[in-house]
Design a protein around this motif. Structure first.
Motif, PDB file in Angstrom:
ATOM      1  N   GLY A 175       0.784  -1.227   0.000  1.00 47.44           N
ATOM      2  CA  GLY A 175       0.000   0.000   0.000  1.00 47.44           C
ATOM      3  C   GLY A 175       0.811   1.270   0.000  1.00 47.44           C
ATOM      4  O   GLY A 175       0.290   2.332   0.341  1.00 47.44           O
ATOM      5  N   MET A 176       2.082   1.215  -0.384  1.00 45.08           N
ATOM      6  CA  MET A 176       2.959   2.382  -0.351  1.00 45.08           C
ATOM      7  C   MET A 176       3.274   2.863  -1.760  1.00 45.08           C
ATOM      8  O   MET A 176       3.048   2.160  -2.748  1.00 45.08           O
ATOM      9  CB  MET A 176       4.261   2.050   0.386  1.00 45.08           C
ATOM     10  N   ILE A 177       3.799   4.057  -1.850  1.00 40.56           N
ATOM     11  CA  ILE A 177       4.190   4.637  -3.135  1.00 40.56           C
ATOM     12  C   ILE A 177       5.605   4.180  -3.463  1.00 40.56           C
ATOM     13  O   ILE A 177       6.534   4.369  -2.683  1.00 40.56           O
ATOM     14  CB  ILE A 177       4.117   6.178  -3.085  1.00 40.56           C
ATOM     15  N   GLN A 178       5.768   3.574  -4.632  1.00 35.39           N
ATOM     16  CA  GLN A 178       7.060   3.027  -5.033  1.00 35.39           C
ATOM     17  C   GLN A 178       7.941   4.114  -5.635  1.00 35.39           C
ATOM     18  O   GLN A 178       7.613   4.696  -6.660  1.00 35.39           O
ATOM     19  CB  GLN A 178       6.868   1.910  -6.059  1.00 35.39           C
ATOM     20  N   ARG A 233      13.331  -3.005   9.018  1.00 36.84           N
ATOM     21  CA  ARG A 233      12.103  -2.752   8.273  1.00 36.84           C
ATOM     22  C   ARG A 233      12.164  -1.371   7.637  1.00 36.84           C
ATOM     23  O   ARG A 233      12.809  -0.455   8.151  1.00 36.84           O
ATOM     24  CB  ARG A 233      10.890  -2.844   9.195  1.00 36.84           C
ATOM     25  N   PHE A 234      11.468  -1.207   6.538  1.00 35.86           N
ATOM     26  CA  PHE A 234      11.438   0.082   5.860  1.00 35.86           C
ATOM     27  C   PHE A 234      10.022   0.649   5.922  1.00 35.86           C
ATOM     28  O   PHE A 234       9.033  -0.087   6.028  1.00 35.86           O
ATOM     29  CB  PHE A 234      11.877  -0.041   4.397  1.00 35.86           C
ATOM     30  N   GLU A 235       9.931   1.957   5.859  1.00 34.48           N
ATOM     31  CA  GLU A 235       8.641   2.643   5.837  1.00 34.48           C
ATOM     32  C   GLU A 235       8.715   3.759   4.816  1.00 34.48           C
ATOM     33  O   GLU A 235       9.639   4.567   4.846  1.00 34.48           O
ATOM     34  CB  GLU A 235       8.290   3.206   7.215  1.00 34.48           C
ATOM     35  N   VAL A 236       7.746   3.789   3.919  1.00 31.07           N
ATOM     36  CA  VAL A 236       7.649   4.868   2.944  1.00 31.07           C
ATOM     37  C   VAL A 236       6.225   5.406   2.989  1.00 31.07           C
ATOM     38  O   VAL A 236       5.395   4.967   3.794  1.00 31.07           O
ATOM     39  CB  VAL A 236       8.003   4.381   1.520  1.00 31.07           C
ATOM     40  N   VAL A 237       5.946   6.350   2.124  1.00 32.62           N
ATOM     41  CA  VAL A 237       4.662   7.043   2.160  1.00 32.62           C
ATOM     42  C   VAL A 237       3.557   6.120   1.657  1.00 32.62           C
ATOM     43  O   VAL A 237       3.696   5.458   0.618  1.00 32.62           O
ATOM     44  CB  VAL A 237       4.721   8.319   1.294  1.00 32.62           C
ATOM     45  N   LEU A 238       2.458   6.074   2.392  1.00 33.62           N
ATOM     46  CA  LEU A 238       1.295   5.326   1.954  1.00 33.62           C
ATOM     47  C   LEU A 238       0.531   6.119   0.905  1.00 33.62           C
ATOM     48  O   LEU A 238       0.499   7.353   0.943  1.00 33.62           O
ATOM     49  CB  LEU A 238       0.368   5.022   3.135  1.00 33.62           C
ATOM     50  N   PRO A 280      -8.774   2.996   1.356  1.00 30.04           N
ATOM     51  CA  PRO A 280      -9.659   3.852   0.560  1.00 30.04           C
ATOM     52  C   PRO A 280      -8.876   4.519  -0.553  1.00 30.04           C
ATOM     53  O   PRO A 280      -7.922   5.238  -0.326  1.00 30.04           O
ATOM     54  CB  PRO A 280     -10.137   4.876   1.586  1.00 30.04           C
ATOM     55  N   SER A 281      -9.252   4.234  -1.750  1.00 27.80           N
ATOM     56  CA  SER A 281      -8.533   4.760  -2.891  1.00 27.80           C
ATOM     57  C   SER A 281      -9.359   4.535  -4.130  1.00 27.80           C
ATOM     58  O   SER A 281     -10.255   3.702  -4.153  1.00 27.80           O
ATOM     59  CB  SER A 281      -7.179   4.060  -3.044  1.00 27.80           C
ATOM     60  N   PRO A 282      -9.065   5.277  -5.200  1.00 27.08           N
ATOM     61  CA  PRO A 282      -9.770   5.009  -6.465  1.00 27.08           C
ATOM     62  C   PRO A 282      -9.502   3.592  -6.911  1.00 27.08           C
ATOM     63  O   PRO A 282      -8.464   3.035  -6.661  1.00 27.08           O
ATOM     64  CB  PRO A 282      -9.126   6.029  -7.430  1.00 27.08           C
TER      65      PRO A 282
END
Length: 701
Positions: A372-375, A418-423, A571-573
């Protein structure tokens, strides 16, 4: 003008244009395919016939030991035929440099999450490692309770690998009710070791298993918790990497995981369910690994593997962004058993996967859309070609715990890695897509390349003409004609599949074997199993707001079909998966246990705009009641042929011992292109695969 020409893309180049990432391309399987030297369909090693024909393990003493070890999920996984064509088409896109599949719209991979959710194997625990400095006949006597026979013509023990059939001889009869604890433990070790070699640690021999796993089974009174899932994934990564080499003809590992993973991520590749569970197969719903969702997907025996491999190539090459399900498990987390989600804290850990001599890098940072994150553009990676060359040949006395001490320390610190990026969702103009186009292998074979290039050209031309103009209509007519021509498929000859129908003999590289392993296991009639009835989803899809137009998937002639349940994630398009406007059927639901809906998560499309091809209109015909008649924008998937008598009414539930009623899975089904169905067409309407739980090692017909 010269500067402009330098910047132009060489459309005939299969890629990559930037060779810094895919450094092993000259030796990759896709290279020889492009040069007209196709190595053929891989021989996939699947479950041995000896194990698949056995009755499921029902002795509570052995079952409780397996639960304590974290191996309960293996008891729920039924045997089924491996689709050699699908596995081969996926291997052609596997990259050993990144441990990911390079698909048209980005990288995607099998991660620790997939192993735990689909198979129920624990991923959080100590590394599976130890020493091979053992006297293996002594190990057999002390921990398995027998001395192997090693005559010239009948070697039960070859090095450290024992015949699975010899282990099954030890558990051929039931345990006595008053058996001593030591006898119970030896019996359990034989069964568990055979099950490990038959499922998650299958090698190319297909009928042997390494004795080194006995080290993790020594103390069964107070079993230690190991990360069986990470070892299973390391073994699978190594098999995928070796199979992607240009000269390889076989592949081992847990290929059932690869097949279920592909059906979950690319539902349009999953064969249609032609008939539901047999009468008497229903009972109370139970919690089990998600692999049982596809229990009633039919086996396709005696089909020409090379033809289906080519069609899988074409389907993967022409994949639409809307056909990728980046998060297929989100709606099921609350309904899975706790041991299928217990290790979610390490799903995104960037760690080495340890399995005795194997060290394989887990690279979830390259596929963050699966979480669910932005690649973004992933950092550089080194999967280490030196590590890839390490095997057990000639290494009879190595302490792998010391040899790989640095990697084991990294695994122990997994929670700190672990890594965390923007959802969120990726915009079509994200820089990742431009970067990926430069570093990936764009084409696998020449026919797929020609079609992709021509469609891409017409797509770009359509942007220069507004909708409604004569030029735009001409372009649409051409694309429509291409679409219709492609749907006309020649009949597939009913020829036996040399890979699926012929029993696989011993591998020439893995040592002598005395039993036969077949890539397709014989089916057995299912017994009474718990009931799971799908319910239609009332929430309509909302398409992504984008200037891009969409290409409908290839379809056969219009036909009645069932309503496809929606998948839901954050929740997303969302993009739709809806068949052509056609009559729908209603399957009466089992009212005792309401099923939660199984939903498809949202994903983001590729930045390159696509176009619309009008689809053919079906003949009007009366339709049964539609549960949720809300209109939805559609990207029509392939539609199966109709059949008569598809209104299947579930029988009354039957008792199932020691299973508590809980909310059941809601299993969405996915239509299948007509060419993926058995020939001649069976004229059967696809129904949702029920999550009826089959006892272990029983194949669905």
């Amino acid at each position: 003008m010269a500067a402009a020409n330098v910047a132009r893309i060489n459309h005939a180049d299969p890629g990559p244009s930037d060779t810094m990432l895919l450094t092993q391309q000259p030796n990759h399987r896709s290279e020889v395919i492009w040069n007209g030297q196709d190595p053929g369909t891989l021989t996939c090693r699947s479950r041995s016939s000896e194990f698949s024909n056995r009755e499921p393990m029902v002795d509570d003493r052995v079952v409780n030991i397996m639960k304590a070890l974290g191996l309960e999920g293996l008891l729920w996984i039924p045997g089924r035929e491996i689709d050699n064509g699908l596995i081969t088409a996926l291997v052609e896109r596997w990259r050993p440099e990144t441990h990911t599949f390079h698909m048209p719209h980005g990288e995607i991979s099998i991660t620790l999450q997939d192993v735990e959710v689909l198979l129920g194997l624990p991923v959080d625990g100590d590394a599976i490692t130890g020493s091979t400095q053992k006297t293996w006949p002594v190990v057999c006597r002390e921990f398995l309770g027998f001395a192997p026979i090693n005559q010239d013509q009948h070697k039960q023990l070859d090095g450290q690998r024992i015949l699975i059939s010899r282990l099954l001889e030890q558990v051929a009869g039931p345990l006595s009710a008053n058996a001593e604890e030591d006898d119970v433990h030896k019996y359990a070790r034989c069964y568990i070791l055979a099950l490990l070699g038959d499922t998650i640690f299958a090698d190319k021999s297909g009928d042997r298993v390494h004795l080194m796993w006995v080290q993790q089974l020594e103390d069964l009174r107070n079993p230690h918790m190991y990360s069986w899932g990470s070892a299973c994934l390391a073994w699978l990564y190594r098999e995928l990497c070796k199979a992607s080499d240009r000269g390889t003809s076989q592949i081992g590992g847990v290929l059932l995981l690869v097949q279920y993973w592909a059906w979950a991520r690319f539902p349009y590749l999953c064969p249609a369910v032609e008939r539901g569970p047999p009468v008497g197969a229903y009972g109370p719903p139970v919690r089990a690994p998600l692999a049982l969702k596809w229990l009633w997907v039919p086996n396709k025996k005696n089909r020409p593997a090379h033809i289906f491999r080519d069609r899988y190539r074409e389907q993967l090459a022409s994949m639409l962004p809307s056909q990728v399900v980046w998060q297929p498990y989100e709606a099921e987390f609350d309904h899975l058993p706790p041991w299928c989600v217990a290790g979610r804290a390490v799903w995104t850990a960037k760690v080495p996967l340890v399995c005795f001599h194997l060290i394989e890098k887990h690279t979830p940072e390259r596929v963050v859309r699966q979480f669910g994150m932005i690649q973004g553009i992933p950092p550089s990676i080194d999967t280490d070609t030196v590590l890839h060359k390490i095997d057990l040949r000639g290494k009879v006395g190595v302490d792998w715990m010391r040899r790989h001490a640095v990697h084991i320390v990294h695994w122990r610190n997994r929670l700190q890695r672990r890594f965390e990026v923007v959802l969120g969702e990726m915009p079509p103009q994200h820089e990742y897509f431009g970067w990926f186009d430069r570093v990936t292998r764009r084409f696998i074979d020449r026919p797929g390349a020609k079609l992709t290039m021509l469609v891409s050209l017409v797509n770009r031309l359509s942007r220069h003409h507004p909708v409604g103009t004569e030029e735009h209509e001409d372009i649409t007519d051409v694309l429509t004609a291409v679409h219709r021509i492609d749907r006309v498929q020649p009949p597939i000859p009913e020829a036996p599949n040399e890979d699926a129908a012929t029993p696989a003999g011993p591998s020439s590289t893995e040592g002598p074997s005395t039993s036969t392993t077949s890539t397709g296991c014989p089916s057995r009639p299912p017994v009474a199993t718990p009931q799971v009835i799908p319910t239609p989803d009332s929430s309509p899809y909302t398409p992504h707001a984008s200037p891009s137009l969409t290409i409908p998937a290839f379809t056969s002639h219009p036909s009645p079909s069932l309503t496809i349940p929606a998948f839901t994630s954050h929740p997303s398009p969302r993009f739709p998966y809806t068949p052509h406007a056609s009559p729908s059927l209603t399957i009466p639901a089992f009212t005792s246990h309401p099923s939660p809906r199984f939903t498809i998560s949202a994903f983001t499309s590729h930045p390159s705009p696509t176009f619309t091809i009008p689809s053919s209109t079906p003949h009007p015909s009366p339709s049964p009641t539609i549960p949720h008649p809300a209109p939805r924008p559609t990207i029509p998937p392939p539609t199966p042929h109709p059949c008569h008598g598809s209104d299947i009414r579930p029988p009354l539930p039957q008792s199932f011992p020691e299973l508590s009623p809980i909310p059941s899975f809601h299993l969405g089904f996915h239509p299948t292109p007509p060419e993926m169905q058995q020939e001649p067409p069976s004229h059967s309407t696809s129904i949702a695969p029920s999550l009826a739980i089959d006892p272990p090692h029983i194949q669905a017909e």
